[in-house]
Design an enzyme around this catalytic site. Structure first.
Site, PDB file in Angstrom:
ATOM      1  NE  ARG A  47      82.662  43.940  32.664  1.00 34.73           N
ATOM      2  CZ  ARG A  47      83.216  44.255  31.475  1.00 34.73           C
ATOM      3  NH1 ARG A  47      82.512  44.115  30.353  1.00 34.73           N
ATOM      4  NH2 ARG A  47      84.450  44.705  31.400  1.00 34.73           N
TER       5      ARG A  47
ATOM      6  CD  GLU B   4     108.894  47.271  26.956  1.00 39.14           C
ATOM      7  OE1 GLU B   4     108.760  46.941  25.760  1.00 39.14           O
ATOM      8  OE2 GLU B   4     108.915  46.452  27.899  1.00 39.14           O
TER       9      GLU B   4
ATOM     10  CG  ASN C  53     101.990  39.479  25.242  1.00 40.22           C
ATOM     11  OD1 ASN C  53     102.391  39.977  24.192  1.00 40.22           O
ATOM     12  ND2 ASN C  53     102.463  38.341  25.715  1.00 40.22           N
TER      13      ASN C  53
ATOM     14  CE1 TYR D 174      74.533  29.292  44.079  1.00 42.47           C
ATOM     15  CE2 TYR D 174      73.663  31.416  43.416  1.00 42.47           C
ATOM     16  CZ  TYR D 174      74.733  30.552  43.557  1.00 42.47           C
ATOM     17  OH  TYR D 174      75.988  30.952  43.180  1.00 42.47           O
TER      18      TYR D 174
ATOM     19  CB  ALA E 201     106.128  39.996  35.031  1.00 36.68           C
TER      20      ALA E 201
END
Length: 664
Positions: free
Chosen positions: A318, A433, A441, A181, A414
């Protein structure tokens, strides 16, 4: 005994005592400021929610001190000097609420972006820099700052910090001798070609940062904490070219020797703590690490700083693994663990850990789709796995008048998100399911070791649905007749998508990527991947790390041309990892057939043959919406979500499911 007790010890930054060793890492607050430079209601709610979640120190994202030398369009980031009365009024409401939870809060003050301003946030304003150097993103040369402009910015830091103290902030963080920066551009010789008192020697290049801390201390008192975001190494191979983990290279930015020397000077000048990472915008995947970077990637650099200066060291990167975080405190790697994206994903991370309920922490995927990707593209900070992030009030759970019995078909992200939200609101979801596990996925996608958090998210959904007592039936493919025979108030179809496949001839050796990733088939030593999108490139990288010879064949002119990560840190690192891992690439190549161990493709230079033991198709997915179409005119309240509605990504599957389930 609680294994992470040392993370909950009190600690200090200067005169400021913190209740634990967790800080919220600063992240760009785009969308959280108003047109007068104050915090809007979204910003106030967002930061307060993380304090409520147990974090000891909240560090806001960028707040500009100057809007004259480097003008910024507003509303964008807050500006503590643009309308001081309004800034103090809105910020005071926020700091008072944060303090109610026993947390402290620092305001991150920025001197500007200079050559690294993201074009979508630049508007018509010309980029500035220490010298006439190339802009990071645009084909433009930056305008050098005058000495008078530098002095003006320094004074604005004093004004901005004074306003922050008046607004109830417990300290400030300076942004930054970090990531390239504006102030860092002065500090790095590659960017600074000045011959006046702000160029040349290291002391001269750090003069800007020195005058800033001196000005703030003179205005706010010596006991007012001033911390610094600091990168001791730039990780630059050249202009706009970053180094990869483990790569041997010649540093053209700040090297570690100078990084240590500069750190000692900065502490001598009066900075009360260093918030450490490495990288620059030219090596963006270091400062904003994707899933391709290891967890805790800054540890050795923070430890080096800890060994050379006598002020507290903060460290992000992380650091969501509590065992790793606890070890870093124990062995003196750092004093404070900073969590950025993990607190976007779950604002209650710290309280859940303190209560020994870490398994209920919603994991961050490091996908950067909802955070840096949206900042880059849309000037808005959000989170892919947490639709409520930065929208806590607007996306609050809606009360219900009557509990509904809801059938959910499909246990991908979803379907799971819809079931979770419905249960929280008091509805009665029942999820079916067709496969043997939840996640859709996420399961094949999380097979590569660098995608472990995909599997963690799938497991989290399983635990959440169990905690919420949502009935889940696996290995059951729902039929239209079953739906119509059931007594349901609403039906959600989230049946996902199927891989696109086509015949190439010897189809016994042609596989869908999911089958390879799920372990249904095993590939030979030579593998050709058809499709250079995100799935193709990640699968290629995974196979190459196993020692296989991998070639990617892509019909378009470059890899990751479509459906790639929004964030440049992800796409650029993945793109660089392909040649680094000796993966061959053929672009503008259209495959024709595969037989006798050779894949034939047509290229602009003519036909070519690629030897391969196996071919993997990574050419996209198609919606599996057959059940929805069967029910479309038979079920009054019917919704289609996730890939079944439109093939997209994890973020939109979760966001769309939350939207529908929260208003059903």
């Amino acid at each position: 005994m609680f294994p992470y007790a040392n993370l909950f010890e009190k600690t200090r930054i200067g005169s400021c005592e913190l209740k634990n060793r967790f800080a919220m890492a600063p992240m760009g607050p785009l969308g959280l400021g108003d047109a007068e430079g104050g915090f809007n209601q979204r910003g106030i709610d967002y930061y307060t929610e993380r304090a409520k979640g147990g974090t000891g120190l909240i560090i806001t994202g960028v707040t500009f001190v100057d809007n004259e030398v480097e003008e910024h369009a507003m509303p964008s980031c807050p500006c503590s000097t643009y309308n001081p009365v309004h800034f103090v009024r809105t910020a005071r409401e926020m700091t008072e609420r944060i303090h109610a939870y026993g947390a402290k809060v620092f305001l991150q003050l920025s001197g500007g972006f200079g050559r690294v301003t993201i074009p979508t946030n630049l508007g018509e304003f010309p980029p500035v820099a220490p010298s006439a150097i190339p802009h990071r993103w645009l084909d433009k040369t930056c305008r050098p700052l005058t000495v008078e402009e530098i002095h003006s910015i320094v004074k604005k830091f004093g004004d901005g910090a004074y306003n922050a103290k008046r607004a109830g902030f417990d300290g400030v963080q300076i942004h930054a001798v970090h990531e390239g920066y504006l102030i860092d551009q002065f500090a790095i010789s590659l960017f600074n070609n000045r011959t006046d008192e702000y160029g040349g020697s290291l002391e001269n290049r750090l003069r800007f940062a020195k005058e800033i801390v001196e000005e703030i201390k003179s205005r706010c008192g010596q006991d007012f904490p001033v911390t610094l975001r600091y990168s001791p190494k730039s990780m630059m191979k050249d202009w706009r070219v970053g180094a990869l983990p483990g790569e041997e290279f010649q540093e053209v930015g700040r090297d570690l020797d100078e990084g240590v020397e500069a750190a000692k000077l900065l502490v001598e000048y009066g900075y009360d703590a260093l918030d450490v990472d490495v990288g620059t915008y030219d090596a963006w995947w270091w400062n904003h690490p994707p899933m391709y970077q290891e967890k805790g990637l800054y540890r050795k650099y923070a430890k080096l700083m800890k060994e050379n200066v006598n002020v507290p060291i903060l460290m992000a990167g992380r650091m969501d693994n509590p065992e790793m975080a606890s070890a870093c405190i124990a062995d003196g790697t750092c004093d404070i663990i900073s969590l950025g994206r993990p607190l976007l994903a779950d604002p209650d991370y710290v309280n859940k850990l303190r209560a020994n309920r870490y398994e209920f922490v919603r994991p961050c995927l490091s996908c950067q789709e909802g955070c840096m990707g949206r900042v880059q593209e849309y000037s808005a900070l959000n989170c892919a796995v947490n639709p409520q992030a930065c929208r806590e009030r607007d996306m609050a759970y809606q009360p219900i008048c009557r509990s509904k019995k809801v059938l959910i078909v499909g246990g991908g992200v979803a379907g799971c998100e819809a079931a979770r939200v419905l249960a929280i609101r008091g509805h009665q979801p029942h999820l079916f399911e067709a496969g043997s596990q939840l996640g859709g996925n996420l399961i094949p996608g999380g097979t590569p070791d660098f995608k472990e958090d995909d599997h963690a998210l799938a497991a989290w959904y399983g635990r959440e649905l169990e905690r919420l007592s949502v009935p889940v039936t696996l290995n059951h493919k729902v039929t239209a007749a079953e739906v119509l025979a059931g007594d349901y108030d609403a039906v959600i179809v989230a049946t996902g998508s199927t891989p696109k496949v086509f015949s190439l001839g010897d189809d016994a050796k042609v596989h869908a990527a999911a089958d390879v990733l799920n372990g249904k088939v095993t590939c030979g030593d030579k593998v050709t991947i058809v499709g250079g999108g995100l799935v193709g490139c990640e699968t290629a990288l995974w196979l190459a790390k196993q020692g296989k010879q991998v070639t990617i064949v892509e019909a378009l002119g470059k890899l990751l041309a479509v459906n790639g990560p929004l964030c440049h840190a992800n796409s650029e690192m993945l793109g660089a990892l392909i040649p680094y891992n000796n993966i061959q690439v053929a672009t503008n190549a259209k495959v024709q057939h595969f037989e006798n161990g050779a894949l034939t493709a047509q290229t602009p230079k003519g036909e070519c043959k690629l030897e391969a033991d196996d071919v993997i198709l990574c050419v996209g997915y198609k919606e599996e919406d057959s059940l929805y179409k069967e029910l479309e005119f038979a079920v009054p309240e019917l919704y289609c979500l996730g890939d079944a509605r439109k093939v997209a990504n994890i973020m939109y599957a979760i966001w769309d499911a939350f939207e529908v389930a929260n208003h059903l």
